[in-house]
Each structure stands twice: as structure tokens, then as C-alpha cells.
Design a protein around this motif. Structure first.
Motif, PDB file in Angstrom:
ATOM      1  N   ALA A   1       0.834  -1.211   0.000  1.00 27.09           N
ATOM      2  CA  ALA A   1       0.000   0.000   0.000  1.00 27.09           C
ATOM      3  C   ALA A   1       0.861   1.251   0.000  1.00 27.09           C
ATOM      4  O   ALA A   1       0.458   2.287  -0.514  1.00 27.09           O
ATOM      5  CB  ALA A   1      -0.913   0.024   1.215  1.00 27.09           C
ATOM      6  N   LEU A   2       2.034   1.160   0.595  1.00 31.20           N
ATOM      7  CA  LEU A   2       2.901   2.329   0.708  1.00 31.20           C
ATOM      8  C   LEU A   2       4.240   2.048   0.052  1.00 31.20           C
ATOM      9  O   LEU A   2       4.681   0.907  -0.010  1.00 31.20           O
ATOM     10  CB  LEU A   2       3.116   2.693   2.185  1.00 31.20           C
ATOM     11  CG  LEU A   2       1.858   3.055   2.988  1.00 31.20           C
ATOM     12  CD1 LEU A   2       2.221   3.322   4.448  1.00 31.20           C
ATOM     13  CD2 LEU A   2       1.153   4.263   2.400  1.00 31.20           C
TER      14      LEU A   2
ATOM     15  N   LEU B   1      -2.774   9.434   1.932  1.00 32.27           N
ATOM     16  CA  LEU B   1      -3.345   9.099   0.638  1.00 32.27           C
ATOM     17  C   LEU B   1      -3.143   7.624   0.301  1.00 32.27           C
ATOM     18  O   LEU B   1      -4.030   6.976  -0.249  1.00 32.27           O
ATOM     19  CB  LEU B   1      -2.715   9.972  -0.446  1.00 32.27           C
ATOM     20  CG  LEU B   1      -3.160  11.442  -0.374  1.00 32.27           C
ATOM     21  CD1 LEU B   1      -2.291  12.301  -1.261  1.00 32.27           C
ATOM     22  CD2 LEU B   1      -4.626  11.554  -0.785  1.00 32.27           C
ATOM     23  N   GLY B   2      -1.978   7.086   0.651  1.00 30.10           N
ATOM     24  CA  GLY B   2      -1.715   5.682   0.365  1.00 30.10           C
ATOM     25  C   GLY B   2      -2.709   4.783   1.090  1.00 30.10           C
ATOM     26  O   GLY B   2      -3.258   3.839   0.509  1.00 30.10           O
TER      27      GLY B   2
ATOM     28  N   PHE C   1      -6.196   5.231  -0.508  1.00 31.89           N
ATOM     29  CA  PHE C   1      -6.365   4.452  -1.741  1.00 31.89           C
ATOM     30  C   PHE C   1      -6.530   2.974  -1.414  1.00 31.89           C
ATOM     31  O   PHE C   1      -7.338   2.283  -2.008  1.00 31.89           O
ATOM     32  CB  PHE C   1      -5.188   4.673  -2.695  1.00 31.89           C
ATOM     33  CG  PHE C   1      -5.362   5.869  -3.599  1.00 31.89           C
ATOM     34  CD1 PHE C   1      -6.194   5.786  -4.701  1.00 31.89           C
ATOM     35  CD2 PHE C   1      -4.723   7.064  -3.333  1.00 31.89           C
ATOM     36  CE1 PHE C   1      -6.374   6.884  -5.539  1.00 31.89           C
ATOM     37  CE2 PHE C   1      -4.891   8.169  -4.155  1.00 31.89           C
ATOM     38  CZ  PHE C   1      -5.721   8.085  -5.263  1.00 31.89           C
TER      39      PHE C   1
ATOM     40  N   ARG D   1     -10.332  -2.783  -6.587  1.00 32.68           N
ATOM     41  CA  ARG D   1      -9.699  -2.181  -7.748  1.00 32.68           C
ATOM     42  C   ARG D   1      -8.472  -1.367  -7.363  1.00 32.68           C
ATOM     43  O   ARG D   1      -7.880  -0.687  -8.195  1.00 32.68           O
ATOM     44  CB  ARG D   1     -10.699  -1.311  -8.513  1.00 32.68           C
ATOM     45  CG  ARG D   1     -11.801  -2.144  -9.161  1.00 32.68           C
ATOM     46  CD  ARG D   1     -12.771  -1.284  -9.944  1.00 32.68           C
ATOM     47  NE  ARG D   1     -12.135  -0.598 -11.059  1.00 32.68           N
ATOM     48  CZ  ARG D   1     -12.053  -1.094 -12.293  1.00 32.68           C
ATOM     49  NH1 ARG D   1     -12.549  -2.261 -12.562  1.00 32.68           N
ATOM     50  NH2 ARG D   1     -11.480  -0.410 -13.248  1.00 32.68           N
TER      51      ARG D   1
ATOM     52  N   PHE E   1       1.561  11.617   2.028  1.00 32.17           N
ATOM     53  CA  PHE E   1       1.644  10.412   1.195  1.00 32.17           C
ATOM     54  C   PHE E   1       1.068   9.192   1.906  1.00 32.17           C
ATOM     55  O   PHE E   1       0.430   8.347   1.278  1.00 32.17           O
ATOM     56  CB  PHE E   1       3.100  10.165   0.755  1.00 32.17           C
ATOM     57  CG  PHE E   1       3.484  10.964  -0.459  1.00 32.17           C
ATOM     58  CD1 PHE E   1       3.499  12.342  -0.430  1.00 32.17           C
ATOM     59  CD2 PHE E   1       3.800  10.339  -1.650  1.00 32.17           C
ATOM     60  CE1 PHE E   1       3.833  13.093  -1.551  1.00 32.17           C
ATOM     61  CE2 PHE E   1       4.141  11.065  -2.780  1.00 32.17           C
ATOM     62  CZ  PHE E   1       4.156  12.447  -2.733  1.00 32.17           C
TER      63      PHE E   1
ATOM     64  N   GLN F   1      -4.839  -0.012  -6.462  1.00 35.26           N
ATOM     65  CA  GLN F   1      -3.525  -0.283  -7.040  1.00 35.26           C
ATOM     66  C   GLN F   1      -2.580  -0.757  -5.947  1.00 35.26           C
ATOM     67  O   GLN F   1      -2.536  -0.213  -4.855  1.00 35.26           O
ATOM     68  CB  GLN F   1      -2.979   0.995  -7.671  1.00 35.26           C
ATOM     69  CG  GLN F   1      -1.687   0.763  -8.422  1.00 35.26           C
ATOM     70  CD  GLN F   1      -1.013   2.067  -8.779  1.00 35.26           C
ATOM     71  OE1 GLN F   1      -1.660   3.103  -8.836  1.00 35.26           O
ATOM     72  NE2 GLN F   1       0.285   2.020  -9.000  1.00 35.26           N
ATOM     73  N   ILE F   2      -1.844  -1.790  -6.251  1.00 36.07           N
ATOM     74  CA  ILE F   2      -0.841  -2.303  -5.332  1.00 36.07           C
ATOM     75  C   ILE F   2       0.520  -1.850  -5.851  1.00 36.07           C
ATOM     76  O   ILE F   2       0.759  -1.864  -7.052  1.00 36.07           O
ATOM     77  CB  ILE F   2      -0.892  -3.851  -5.311  1.00 36.07           C
ATOM     78  CG1 ILE F   2      -2.243  -4.334  -4.789  1.00 36.07           C
ATOM     79  CG2 ILE F   2       0.252  -4.438  -4.512  1.00 36.07           C
ATOM     80  CD1 ILE F   2      -2.423  -4.212  -3.323  1.00 36.07           C
TER      81      ILE F   2
END
Lengths: 428, 428
Positions: B70-71, B407-408, B411, B418, B404, B420-421
Motif C-alpha cells: 500500500a505504501l 493518501l496511500g 487508496f 480495484r 503520502f 492499485q498495489i
């Protein structure tokens, strides 16, 4: 078109179910061209397998921002499996070892062969050292994510090393190649030297940290309009980049670069940004090759001898008349390859690819860029820089990356001296 | 206090100017304890050198988010040189090899020795394999940034491998250790298996991808209130984590984990999250050591035999009465070490360290966490999860990382299937 004529037993364990009666399109390479092809094939009644040696697609135009610590590697790469899932394609990770045009198979380094009805070769090119002695051993390219990270890691660990030992108070970086990548690296490194280095490495003397850009011809950014080239050169010099034009590199040594005129430039790091060529392996595929090893195709991007094989992106050249090896030609070729396949599947005539030049851009540093917009204005300065930013952010895949790159660049260019750098690990 | 009694010639090339007459404080380790000490020393008339083997500080509580994609690594690490610049300290990169309490010097793997007037040992601990055969060879800890990346890279490349070869339709991950790290990894991996895996790996069967959490005692999250422990166990089970309590690990094998009762659990990847111990090297420093090799100090964090040496964080233990090896005790010890030095420099009596327990937290997955707030409520569910999020984001260093990480995580938890990885590279 028929389905796979002979489902091969060793393919039974793969993701690709051979029971699917639709023609099978294998797309090699998850770069600009490959992704554009997969996307554009969505309306066509084919099944698509995307192949790449990495499980992600790399947004190469921003690799230099990873190499210089403004962005994280994950911000400019996008999972190939996520892309495949959203476009109805399958993904297969592996490096292409052999293509057998007679048997219509692709062999990968892992797993069973893939059988195709149509093949789109879009797996790009690799760094070209032009046979310069020592270049492959000692110079650092910035063409893949791992290479960008290697540059970053090597740079921080070297500076930390000389700061710890006191062996030197400075270091020189020589960048070979005055194209967009070379200019962007040189400008960014000079800016970091001027702003961040004094804050982070008080042990070192910024005046002894040299950034040198070496270019063989008499100009940088050759495809740009003269006005833009002059602006770029002036902006680089203003940032303290030492420009060496008409300087061919004769040899790269561990700590220096030897020029053709005998000059030896000190270089604790040499960055290689001169150009690309097809991988050596392509020779064994039995396809017609032109300059730089690129595969020669007809106007509809099909290989004349094997019309079920199409080529798109940097690895292809139409009638040996090369297009610039940039994102736009690759994307447009990928789209056209899909168009050609759709025409053939529908029994219609194929059309000739026409490249729509949208122009080209390069950034020198904060608030400074050149944008040569085709049939449009020639921009320099802040306006060009904002255009560059917007175009690149929109071109990224996925909202996560768009948001993260926007913020990463904002932090870099707004914070400047106090800005946080993504610090590397020691080279592995 | 006096300045360096004998400026040593080999130190002349370093960043540390021996002309500075102030007492020299060397802080080993840029973790929670070390950074807190450097920060708290700002008002004291000393010069400070921060030492770490990496050029960044790692925010360990979020390493599992890096390991699970995720990060990005740069989002939870912060440049040690930037930190030093903002706090008026110097930074020296290097790994501590020897401490000589008699000569008052610290030797590093690179560069000249450092001479100190006060030494704050805060360089933490390392993974403890408790002598379990095969654990050091085959299990993956998640204690450093490089280790988190190795877990991520190994996981994606293994899944890509079995997807390509068809050798297996699933894989098992065994996580050893039911503390916060183990619970967070198990919960996150199970959630990814349930949501992202079916989308990205249609070739695999999620029912054959097992996430097993093995814990030696009869409960997970031992320091938490019983109500919270039950909630956590129930939430893990709801996500399909196989909980194996009262199960000691006898051996780790390349593809399995052998339990003391003879059960052999299939494990394509074993994650080691059982605990930490001082590095072997500490033995050679001639300082008193207690349980787990931790250095035993008095109430003011000074080593009784060497009052100019202080210890803070995981590597220290006061009168052999251990505090939990978490961020809060480390930060408070770092602050207190600075307080003790300030008192000694000012010729005032030192004070006894008192740990203010603020409580502890762990996340199971989306909208699910436990927060055991000291002298406060015991929270579970969304409220605990939001508290966890806020506390961790504020605890990060630097606005870039705060933005960051926010947000990470947004998301990750909003996009889910769906989402993103951040996809890994092949293990190097």
C-alpha cells in the motif's frame, strides 16, 4: 481466423484457456506501445495475453525523478495485472527467450510456451553503449526502475561515504548524452547540488560537486527548435552544468570519462543517456532487422514475411524510416497495431500508419522547461514547465499515481532547500 | 564537562569539528529513541552527532503496509540528514562495530572513530529467532525497510511464478507471532487475498491461498484488554485467517513450518514476527546486559559503571524491569536521556524516568482495529481504526510523508478490489 490449431499439452497449466475459440493475440511488452495495443483491442473479438518480464509497467519519462529522489518507484509504475484485469486481458510474467514464427509460439524463461494467432512485438529496446570500452561496466543507464534506483542508491551512499571518511570534499557526475534524459538529469542534479546539498551535506563543498553534460554533436536536444535549444543550454549553464559539446566519449573508467580529444574528466558516477538499440536476442527470431537492430515492418506494422506478427514502439521501424523513440510514436503504433488486427479479423483491408507528431518536451529544473508543440507555439520557461507537468501527470496510469506524482513534484519544486528527498538504501 | 580531551588526528576529515568547545554527544540510532534524544537536546549547550547505518529513519509501525504494497518505502522513511539539518545536529552514516567505554570512542565500519563526552545508545534491537532451526534461513522478518521490500517482492514474484507455470493454484503464508505486527500482517494479507487476489490472479484459487497465524501462547495481542483480544481474534477469523494458538514452532523449512505437536503447516512463505533481542555485538561493549541482551541502566538511563553512557529505546532496560518494545517507551526514554544529559551539563541532579503509558493499538483491516487507550476507553472497530490512522499519521516525520501515507492508506482502504498495489521487483 481459426482458434489455436493444436492446443499443446504443456500449456494446460497456464491461465490461458485454450477452450476459448477466439483468436489469441499475444502482446509482448507492457510499455507505452503494448498497453496501447491491449487497450485498443478491447472492441475486437479476440482474447489477449499481455507479457512482460516485470509485473508492472514503467512510466519511463519520469524515471529521472526516481533517480534523483523526488518520487518513489511505485509512483511511476503501475501493476500490469491491474491493467490486464481492467482491460479484459490475461497477464503472463516472463522474459521472452525465443519467438518461433513458423510454429507461432513464444518461449518465456518461465512456464509453458504461448501459442499465438497474432503477435504484437512491443517489448522495446535496451541501452546502447555503442561499443564504448568500459561503458557497460562502469556507466549507469536510467532506462528501468531498477536502474533508476541504482543511480539513487549509489549517489547517496557515495556522498555519505566521502562525508564519513573525509576522503574528498566533492564528487563529479558526468552525464553522457544531450537528449531529453541527459538534459533532465543534468538540470535536476545541478539544482539539487545548489539547493539541497549544502543543507544535507555541510561536510562537502558544493563548488567541488560538478555536473558535466557530454554530447557528441554540437548541440543538445537535437530535435528541438534552435530557440528552445539555446534556452535549454543557457538554463543548464545558469544552474552550473558544465556543457561539453562536440565531445565523443572514448572510454569510461571507474572514476573518470576519457574523451576522444584526450581530456580525462573526473567522474565518480557516469550516467549513460545516449540511446537505445534492440536486444541482441532479437537476432535469433529470424525477422528482418534495420538500423539499431529494429525490426522492419510494412506501413500497417506487419512483418511482410509473417503478416500475423506486428511490431510497435521503439523496437519497430517502418520501411527503415525511423520515428523518434518516444512515448507518442509508441502509443500511436500500439493503437495502429490493434487497428490492423481488427481489420484482418474482420476480413477488411489494413491501413497505413501515419504518425501524428504532437511535439516534444524536456524539463531543465524548477520553473524551467522547453516545449516544442507541433504546429503550435514553442514554449520556454514556466509556461513550458507547467505544460510538461500537466501532460505527464495526465499520461500516467491510475489516479493513485497521478495524485502521488503531482504531490511528489510539488514537494520537490515548492520546498526546494528544505524538501525531503527519498533516500536510498545501500546498493545491494 | 570538558571538550574532547585529545582531538585525534584521524578525525580531522570528518564533519565533526573538534574546534567546537562544547561537550560532544553522540547518539547511536535514528529510530524513535535516537531522534527524540536529538530533538530534546536542542536547548542544551552541546554539539550532537547522530549515527545510523542507514541514511534514513524508518517508521517501523507501518512497515507492514510497505510489505503488503500500500505504501512506498520512501513514504515511511525520512532522511536522517534532513532531520539532522533541522535540529542543528551532524549526521554520520555507519554501522557501529565497537564501543570503547574507557577511551570514550565509537568505531564505525567506515571512517574515523568518534570521540564522545556523552553517548546515547539507541540503536535498537534485531529479530530474535529464539534458536528455532531454519528460522534465520527460511523465515522473513519485517523489521527493516529492506526486509519489508523483500517480503513484498518475494510474495508477488512467487504468485507470478505459480500463475505462469500452473504448478499450483494457491500458496500458504504462515505468520509466526501473535503480537501487533503478526496480527496486522495476517489481517492485511487475508483482506488482500479476499479482495485483490481474485481480480489480479484469476489463475489462482483464493480458497487455496491460506493465511495462518501461529502463536505460542493461548492468546493474540497479549498486552491488550481481554475484550479487545477477543474482538481481534474474531475479526481475523471473519477475514479467513487460520488462528493456531498454543502452537510453538519447532522448525522452519523451505516450504513448511513444523509445530511442536508434530503438525507440518505448508508455508510458501514464513513471516517471523515473534520478538527482538539485542545484537550479538553488544556483548563486546563491556556493558551490563539483562534479558534479551538489553543493556541494564539506572533510573536516569545512565549505565552505573559509565555514567557518561546512556541507553534509550528497545536496547535498554531499567533495573532489569522491561518496558514494552514500542514507539512510546522509546520516545520517552530518548527525551529523558536528553534531560539527564542537560542536568549533568548544568551540574544539577538527574531525575528518574517514569513511563507514561498512553496505550497501544493494532489494526486488523479495513475499518477494523483495537485501541487500548491507557486510563481511557477501549475502542474497537471503525472508531479504533480512525484513531489508529490519525495517531500514526501525526507521528510520522515530515509533511511529505504525512500526506503520502494518508493518501496511500486512503487508496488502499477506499479502492479495495480495484486498488492499485505497489508491485515489487524480483528479489535481487
Amino acid at each position: 481466423m481459426t482458434a489455436d490449431p493444436s492446443p499443446r499439452p504443456q500449456a494446460s497449466g497456464t491461465s490461458i484457456t485454450n477452450a476459448d475459440p477466439r483468436p489469441h493475440v499475444v502482446v509482448l511488452g507492457a510499455g507505452f506501445a503494448g498497453l496501447a495495443a491491449v487497450r485498443s483491442l478491447r472492441g475486437t473479438d479476440v482474447r489477449v495475453t499481455l507479457v512482460d518480464r516485470h509485473s508492472y509497467s514503467t512510466f519511463q519519462p519520469l524515471l529521472y525523478q526516481v533517480a534523483t529522489g523526488a518520487l518513489n518507484p511505485g509512483d511511476i509504475t503501475y501493476g500490469a495485472r491491474g491493467f490486464a484485469a481492467h482491460t479484459g486481458a490475461s497477464f503472463r510474467k516472463g522474459e521472452v527467450t525465443t519467438i518461433d514464427p513458423e510454429a507461432r509460439t513464444v518461449s518465456l524463461d518461465v512456464g509453458p510456451d504461448l501459442h499465438y494467432d497474432y503477435l504484437v512485438i512491443a517489448n522495446g529496446v535496451t541501452t546502447n553503449y555503442f561499443g564504448v570500452p568500459g561503458a557497460a561496466e562502469h556507466a549507469f543507464p536510467i532506462y528501468t526502475r531498477a536502474e533508476a534506483l541504482a543511480v539513487r542508491d549509489r549517489m547517496t551512499s557515495y556522498l555519505d561515504h566521502i562525508a564519513a571518511t573525509g576522503e574528498a570534499r566533492g564528487a563529479s557526475v558526468v552525464i553522457v548524452g544531450g537528449g531529453a534524459t541527459g538534459v533532465e538529469m543534468a538540470g535536476t542534479l545541478a539544482e539539487l547540488r545548489n539547493t539541497v546539498l549544502p543543507d544535507r551535506y555541510p561536510e562537502l563543498d558544493p563548488a567541488e560537486v560538478n555536473v558535466v553534460l557530454v554530447e557528441m554533436t554540437d548541440k543538445i536536444l537535437p530535435p528541438f527548435a534552435p530557440k528552445l535549444r539555446e534556452y535549454a543550454a543557457q538554463q543548464l549553464r545558469r544552474r552550473g552544468v558544465e556543457l561539453r559539446l562536440e565531445s565523443a566519449v572514448k572510454e569510461v573508467r571507474p572514476d573518470s570519462v576519457l574523451l576522444a580529444d584526450g581530456t580525462e574528466l573526473s567522474a565518480q558516477m557516469t550516467i549513460w543517456a545516449t540511446g537505445v538499440a534492440a536486444h541482441e536476442r532479437v537476432k535469433s527470431w529470424g525477422l528482418p532487422q534495420g538500423r539499431g537492430g529494429r525490426i522492419v515492418v510494412g506501413g500497417d506494422l506487419r512483418v511482410p514475411e509473417h503478416p500475423e506478427i506486428l511490431v510497435a514502439g521503439d523496437i519497430g521501424v517502418i520501411d527503415d524510416d525511423p520515428l523518434p523513440q518516444l512515448a507518442q510514436p509508441a502509443i500511436q503504433m500500439g493503437q495502429h497495431a490493434a487497428r490492423t488486427i481488427a481489420a484482418v479479423v474482420a476480413g477488411e483491408p489494413t491501413t497505413r500508419f501515419r504518425y501524428k507528431d504532437k511535439g516534444t518536451m524536456a524539463t531543465i529544473g524548477r520553473g524551467s522547461a522547453v516545449a516544442d508543440i507541433a504546429h503550435g507555439p514553442k514554449l520556454v520557461g514556466v509556461l513550458a514547465w507547467l505544460t510538461w507537468m500537466l501532460v505527464h501527470i495526465f499520461a500516467l496510469l491510475g489516479n493513485r499515481n497521478r495524485v502521488f506524482v503531482t504531490l511528489g513534484l510539488a514537494f520537490r519544486y515548492l520546498a526546494q532547500r528544505r524538501g525531503q528527498i527519498v533516500v536510498g538504501d545501500d546498493p545491494g
